[in-house]
Design a protein around this motif. Sequence first.
Motif, PDB file in Angstrom:
ATOM      1  N   ARG A  27       0.839  -1.202   0.000  1.00  0.00           N
ATOM      2  CA  ARG A  27       0.000   0.000   0.000  1.00  0.00           C
ATOM      3  C   ARG A  27       0.877   1.256   0.000  1.00  0.00           C
ATOM      4  NH1 ARG A  27      -2.742  -3.414   3.693  1.00  0.00           N
ATOM      5  NH2 ARG A  27      -1.813  -2.274   5.426  1.00  0.00           N
ATOM      6  N   MET A  31       0.941   4.163  -2.925  1.00  0.00           N
ATOM      7  CA  MET A  31       0.624   5.550  -2.539  1.00  0.00           C
ATOM      8  C   MET A  31       1.648   6.548  -3.082  1.00  0.00           C
ATOM      9  SD  MET A  31      -1.868   7.044  -1.034  1.00  0.00           S
ATOM     10  CE  MET A  31      -2.674   5.690  -0.168  1.00  0.00           C
ATOM     11  N   CYS A 335      -2.783   1.892  16.926  1.00  0.00           N
ATOM     12  CA  CYS A 335      -1.770   1.269  16.074  1.00  0.00           C
ATOM     13  C   CYS A 335      -2.188  -0.088  15.519  1.00  0.00           C
ATOM     14  CB  CYS A 335      -0.425   1.184  16.789  1.00  0.00           C
ATOM     15  SG  CYS A 335       0.144   2.810  17.343  1.00  0.00           S
ATOM     16  N   ILE A 336      -3.491  -0.305  15.458  1.00  0.00           N
ATOM     17  CA  ILE A 336      -3.987  -1.532  14.839  1.00  0.00           C
ATOM     18  C   ILE A 336      -4.352  -1.190  13.392  1.00  0.00           C
ATOM     19  CG2 ILE A 336      -5.801  -3.283  14.891  1.00  0.00           C
ATOM     20  CD1 ILE A 336      -5.879  -1.939  18.023  1.00  0.00           C
ATOM     21  N   PRO A 338      -6.187  -1.137  10.166  1.00  0.00           N
ATOM     22  CA  PRO A 338      -7.504  -1.661   9.769  1.00  0.00           C
ATOM     23  C   PRO A 338      -7.364  -2.823   8.793  1.00  0.00           C
ATOM     24  CG  PRO A 338      -7.441   0.739   9.558  1.00  0.00           C
ATOM     25  CD  PRO A 338      -6.053   0.305   9.901  1.00  0.00           C
ATOM     26  N   SER A 339      -6.220  -2.885   8.135  1.00  0.00           N
ATOM     27  CA  SER A 339      -5.992  -3.960   7.161  1.00  0.00           C
ATOM     28  C   SER A 339      -5.997  -5.345   7.783  1.00  0.00           C
ATOM     29  CB  SER A 339      -4.649  -3.749   6.475  1.00  0.00           C
ATOM     30  OG  SER A 339      -3.604  -3.898   7.421  1.00  0.00           O
ATOM     31  N   LYS A 359     -13.525   0.087  16.844  1.00  0.00           N
ATOM     32  CA  LYS A 359     -14.110  -1.017  16.082  1.00  0.00           C
ATOM     33  C   LYS A 359     -13.494  -1.044  14.685  1.00  0.00           C
ATOM     34  CE  LYS A 359     -18.466  -0.849  18.639  1.00  0.00           C
ATOM     35  NZ  LYS A 359     -19.929  -0.680  18.558  1.00  0.00           N
TER      36      LYS A 359
ATOM     37  N   CYS B  44      -5.610  11.822   4.104  1.00  0.00           N
ATOM     38  CA  CYS B  44      -5.351  11.529   5.520  1.00  0.00           C
ATOM     39  C   CYS B  44      -3.928  11.936   5.872  1.00  0.00           C
ATOM     40  CB  CYS B  44      -5.564  10.045   5.816  1.00  0.00           C
ATOM     41  SG  CYS B  44      -5.255   9.658   7.555  1.00  0.00           S
ATOM     42  N   GLU B  63      -7.259   2.503  -0.415  1.00  0.00           N
ATOM     43  CA  GLU B  63      -7.022   2.400   1.029  1.00  0.00           C
ATOM     44  C   GLU B  63      -5.790   3.207   1.374  1.00  0.00           C
ATOM     45  OE1 GLU B  63      -6.288  -1.733   1.267  1.00  0.00           O
ATOM     46  OE2 GLU B  63      -8.306  -2.241   1.934  1.00  0.00           O
ATOM     47  N   GLY B  64      -5.756   3.711   2.582  1.00  0.00           N
ATOM     48  CA  GLY B  64      -4.539   4.339   3.059  1.00  0.00           C
ATOM     49  C   GLY B  64      -3.467   3.288   3.309  1.00  0.00           C
ATOM     50  N   ILE B  65      -2.280   3.724   3.642  1.00  0.00           N
ATOM     51  CA  ILE B  65      -1.174   2.789   3.851  1.00  0.00           C
ATOM     52  C   ILE B  65      -1.480   1.809   4.983  1.00  0.00           C
ATOM     53  CG2 ILE B  65       1.284   2.634   4.519  1.00  0.00           C
ATOM     54  CD1 ILE B  65       1.680   5.328   3.022  1.00  0.00           C
ATOM     55  N   CYS B  66      -2.236   2.268   5.980  1.00  0.00           N
ATOM     56  CA  CYS B  66      -2.583   1.393   7.106  1.00  0.00           C
ATOM     57  C   CYS B  66      -3.749   0.475   6.764  1.00  0.00           C
ATOM     58  CB  CYS B  66      -2.957   2.221   8.333  1.00  0.00           C
ATOM     59  SG  CYS B  66      -4.477   3.158   8.118  1.00  0.00           S
ATOM     60  N   GLY B  67      -4.397   0.765   5.626  1.00  0.00           N
ATOM     61  CA  GLY B  67      -5.561  -0.032   5.262  1.00  0.00           C
ATOM     62  C   GLY B  67      -6.877   0.683   5.514  1.00  0.00           C
ATOM     63  N   ALA B  68      -6.809   1.926   6.019  1.00  0.00           N
ATOM     64  CA  ALA B  68      -8.051   2.662   6.271  1.00  0.00           C
ATOM     65  C   ALA B  68      -8.756   2.944   4.950  1.00  0.00           C
ATOM     66  CB  ALA B  68      -7.753   3.976   6.991  1.00  0.00           C
ATOM     67  N   VAL B 200      -4.013   6.989  14.798  1.00  0.00           N
ATOM     68  CA  VAL B 200      -3.743   5.878  13.879  1.00  0.00           C
ATOM     69  C   VAL B 200      -4.046   4.548  14.577  1.00  0.00           C
ATOM     70  CG1 VAL B 200      -1.276   5.706  14.455  1.00  0.00           C
ATOM     71  CG2 VAL B 200      -2.083   4.864  12.259  1.00  0.00           C
ATOM     72  N   GLY B 201      -4.768   3.711  13.848  1.00  0.00           N
ATOM     73  CA  GLY B 201      -5.007   2.359  14.344  1.00  0.00           C
ATOM     74  C   GLY B 201      -5.957   2.248  15.507  1.00  0.00           C
ATOM     75  N   ALA B 204     -11.734   2.366  13.406  1.00  0.00           N
ATOM     76  CA  ALA B 204     -11.754   2.320  11.940  1.00  0.00           C
ATOM     77  C   ALA B 204     -13.169   2.156  11.408  1.00  0.00           C
ATOM     78  CB  ALA B 204     -10.879   1.170  11.444  1.00  0.00           C
TER      79      ALA B 204
END
Lengths: 643, 643
Positions: A27, A31, A335-336, A338-339, A359, B44, B63-68, B200-201, B204
């Motif tokens: 990802r 980006m 820091c979780i 969402p992926s 959530k 974001c 999706e963002g890099i974190c998966g958002a 972050v994290g 979500a």
Amino acid sequence: MRNCYSQSNQNLIAKAESENVDLVWDRYKAMQPQCGYGEQGICCRICIKGPCRIDPFGEGPQEGICGASADTIVARNLIRRIASGAASHSLHGKEIAMTLLEMAEKQAEGKETTYNINDLDKLKTIAEEQGIETENISNTELIRKVAMNALEDYTRIDNKPCNWLENRVTSTRLEKLSELGVAASNIETSVTDIMSRTHVGTDADPINLLLAGLKGSMADYTGMQISTNLSDALFGAPEPVISEANLGVINKDAVNIAVHGHNPLLSEIIVQVADEMNQQAVDAGARDGINIVGVCCTGNEVLLRRGVPLAANYLSQELAILTGALEAMVVDVQCIMPSVSKVSSCYHTNLYTTMPDAKIPGATHLELDSEKAFENAREIITDAINAFSKRDLNKVDIPAEKNKVIAGFSKEAVVELLTEISPDDPLKPLIDNIVEGNIKGIALFAGCNNVKVEQDRNYQEIAKKLLADNILVFATGCAAGAFAKNSLMNSQATEEYAGEKLKAVLRFLGEEAGLNAPLPPVFHLGSCVDNSRAVDLATALANQLDLDLDQLPVVASAPELMSEKAVAIGTWAAGLGLPVHVGVDLPVTGSKLVTETLTESLKDLVGGYFFIEKDFELAAEKLINIIEDKRDKLGLDKVEEVI
Amino acid sequence: MRNCYSQSNQNLIAKAESENVDLVWDRYKAMQPQCGYGEQGICCRICIKGPCRIDPFGEGPQEGICGASADTIVARNLIRRIASGAASHSLHGKEIAMTLLEMAEKQAEGKETTYNINDLDKLKTIAEEQGIETENISNTELIRKVAMNALEDYTRIDNKPCNWLENRVTSTRLEKLSELGVAASNIETSVTDIMSRTHVGTDADPINLLLAGLKGSMADYTGMQISTNLSDALFGAPEPVISEANLGVINKDAVNIAVHGHNPLLSEIIVQVADEMNQQAVDAGARDGINIVGVCCTGNEVLLRRGVPLAANYLSQELAILTGALEAMVVDVQCIMPSVSKVSSCYHTNLYTTMPDAKIPGATHLELDSEKAFENAREIITDAINAFSKRDLNKVDIPAEKNKVIAGFSKEAVVELLTEISPDDPLKPLIDNIVEGNIKGIALFAGCNNVKVEQDRNYQEIAKKLLADNILVFATGCAAGAFAKNSLMNSQATEEYAGEKLKAVLRFLGEEAGLNAPLPPVFHLGSCVDNSRAVDLATALANQLDLDLDQLPVVASAPELMSEKAVAIGTWAAGLGLPVHVGVDLPVTGSKLVTETLTESLKDLVGGYFFIEKDFELAAEKLINIIEDKRDKLGLDKVEEVI
């Protein structure tokens, strides 16, 4: 560039590609290029006249539509990050304080409680430090008073500094912070103030904004002190513990459950219930029963207090699932990615969210901070045991790599160890060794993983250079994860990397500790809220020497700073007097004024400051130079120099 | 497109061009094209892995890099806006509550106080509404109790809904909000929670995030109720007052001082000191002495309570300086363009900032919320008098345009007027007229100026259509400014624009009020915090009719929504049951889920919802249809329909 320093992780990344699972590195690549305005902090989305962007080349707009300069925009964006960091850490602390308060109230009514005080000594120490009378008082009442003392820092309406700030810094430092108007008196008010003054058309003065940010960071520090100390009272102050780290701790013959996030309130319940249910897992065919593994700071919390092995830090959280051998991932807050929801869905892994304020779409939500905590934990573990048989064995690939870790270096643990050597003056051996140059200085590594650099690499490279130069290393959070995973937290590492003088000290201490081997060269202090432990130790040294923190040969480094919490931590560390190395660009480069304030002017104001250095060789060199310079100023190495 | 609806403003804009002064419209033009990612809410910048951008065309990253996801990103960005809005309004309220508390404490010690209670009746009414005993209690103690009751909403640690929320909505509404878990119990905790869960994290889940935003908006509402009501107790609940508005209120023969911002604590001191020093201005050659004029909501506060004329709303704040006849601009907090510093420097105008949390580079900072408040006010006014002779007469150009305004429609004022007609049941005449269709419904216009549309135009165009259809209009903040400046808040406007039925009602009420002319068709309720007044009135109607707010023929409109405060207001208005029209795009269009939740699903949940309509004709039509639909559902116009 490789994505991770670890070859086994690298192999799992290749596995992901073959299984068409997108990971954080994919990802990140997708980006590119990232928005340069955002990277430099000169994009403003605060009001709906915008978004506005300042042209960094001086050709386009130099002001937002309202007239805000790049300096104003950068400062506002920066301090909103600090507000979020402070909010996160302090709600964590508040949650634990509320847990204590509810416990006291239930105990007073003779009711059973979900939690109990595990470390009464620590509770009493806290009470004494906070000026609470500990004699002639029931434990229940003591718990209540300690909780209320902490909660006062969330509710105060006058300007008195926070209880948990004023006696957790040197008196000189408190005075300095108070003079600057940045000694936070109420954590939530400091957060709210930042959000209010960054509203359109309010504070446009970059320095005034940065000072509010500095105050917000002190609120962050206060919240972290509360988090660490009350967690210790509740679950026990960590003591040295031996465990393992890296993805190899996932056990193919066990029901593997990862606990991930930051709040020990929840993982402690999982660990406890897992113990009770172990036989069920064995009966279901998992020879080794239930294997709880940690991820991120929840991982650090249970590693330090329960010896639970650590599977991953931030960037490799997805990889834990990718092993195909994780029956459940139970997450709490912060820091979780969402992926993890999407990655879990590619395997048999059950994903659970457990906190009302965190959530994730696709996850099962079972609250663990409720009356049904134990019931929900049992449900999670039962489902995990059932999932064990659903593993797709073709997809299972657990890297062999795992390393021994000696963790658990709380201030209490360090002092206890030193007390063995010098009962009357425990800090004396440490001070003597620093004075004599056996320990040239201390470097605290903190912060995150950031996908912009090769995972874990700079931590190791910088630390190895510092260790060779007899600088002792402390680590927390994902920094600690990086060292734990990569075999820098065991006796072997001391033999391998520590300079001769430091090695001798660590050998001696290791013997005294009954290890029959050196202490590790990198001390695992805990999760990211536990940076407070490093300050506690440094403050104790400073007080004994009648110095302030900025005079000590102590530095901080965040080679992979990523989260807003880390921005807040870095800011208070600088505010408390520490030089703070950051290994990635901060989104402030669009303002010369803000950049110079953080890297230069701050030094005159508070002694601490930021410096950005992406090259690990140069970063190590600079950190060493700073430490040597501080030693010089204290006149420590004068004799040597004359020779 | 013209920049402003007003020709005289248009002329001043031309003057700026000839004098090479950049105005907000110039900066807007220079900023084109604006970033489409930001406009849609899909950028974001929360963590430093980013910035991330979702490709709205579905080709690039989803999706963002974190998966958002886009949904998560849009929801997080939106609720951070609400957090800032709530923080702003509620710190305003807290400041006033703290002023009351300090006053009570000083009075108890027999000391003199900067402020005094101007409206003891209002204080007592508040106390009774808040369940505070008013008998057998000294005024000092009453002040203290009211202050503490308000401050409790900033300090509560349990889950009881805020004092100033639970009795300021219908009981049905409170129940609904509580069921949804959005009945805020502590304002600052709600703000902090948003900042924490958007880290972050953490959270979500877009719906969970939006619910936290709804809760934050209820914190905003609570803070506004506190702001309005305590300000009334302190300075007096507004009563109908006659004044003037638009730039023509700047007087070439007077020392002109503009008060600008939002907090009446400071402007009240300026007004008071100006009265005392008037003769000095006359002696210095200013024939008409000192002329205080208002800008933005500070302007509204002193217009309503002191009859001070209103010079400008948000977008024309720079124009007030551009007249070349403003000796000083004194600003407090919120919606002050930093550009006023640069614009002032092109003229002889002194610019002062007065609040510790709102400084502007280039302005002189003199705090007015301190012990030295009066001394500082005198310094500001003395300097202004001295500046009078420094006017560059060649640069003076004051537009002639100013219009009569009848303002001051607090709930108290409206009820008092109605009591004249129906002493036993004051709301009866209003209800009867609504039932009979003489007043078809009520539309509350609120919010800002936004440079994306022609200033003030849509307010007027929409309102004229509603008035013609016998819909009574309420207005606050910059909406009220738009109507005041453009002659929609006087008796003539009723004659000109109101439908026959509404006209008859306003004529009758005007006679009863002793005006010998109709009441204006647009009621000026006050500054933007005073949107609370509209809810109070609507809630009183709802309670008397045993209905909830979403059943009443009442709508809200923010044709030029711009600030984060306005986002918060719009959200609570929807949450309280009102259909909310917005005349510009909200930065949520990058998420279908968030957009649909705000515009559709919210309706099922709380009765209220948002709708975006940029065309004023269509907006008016839709607002009318909604009102007619609500009347239908109440069975009000059944007979007419049959005929």
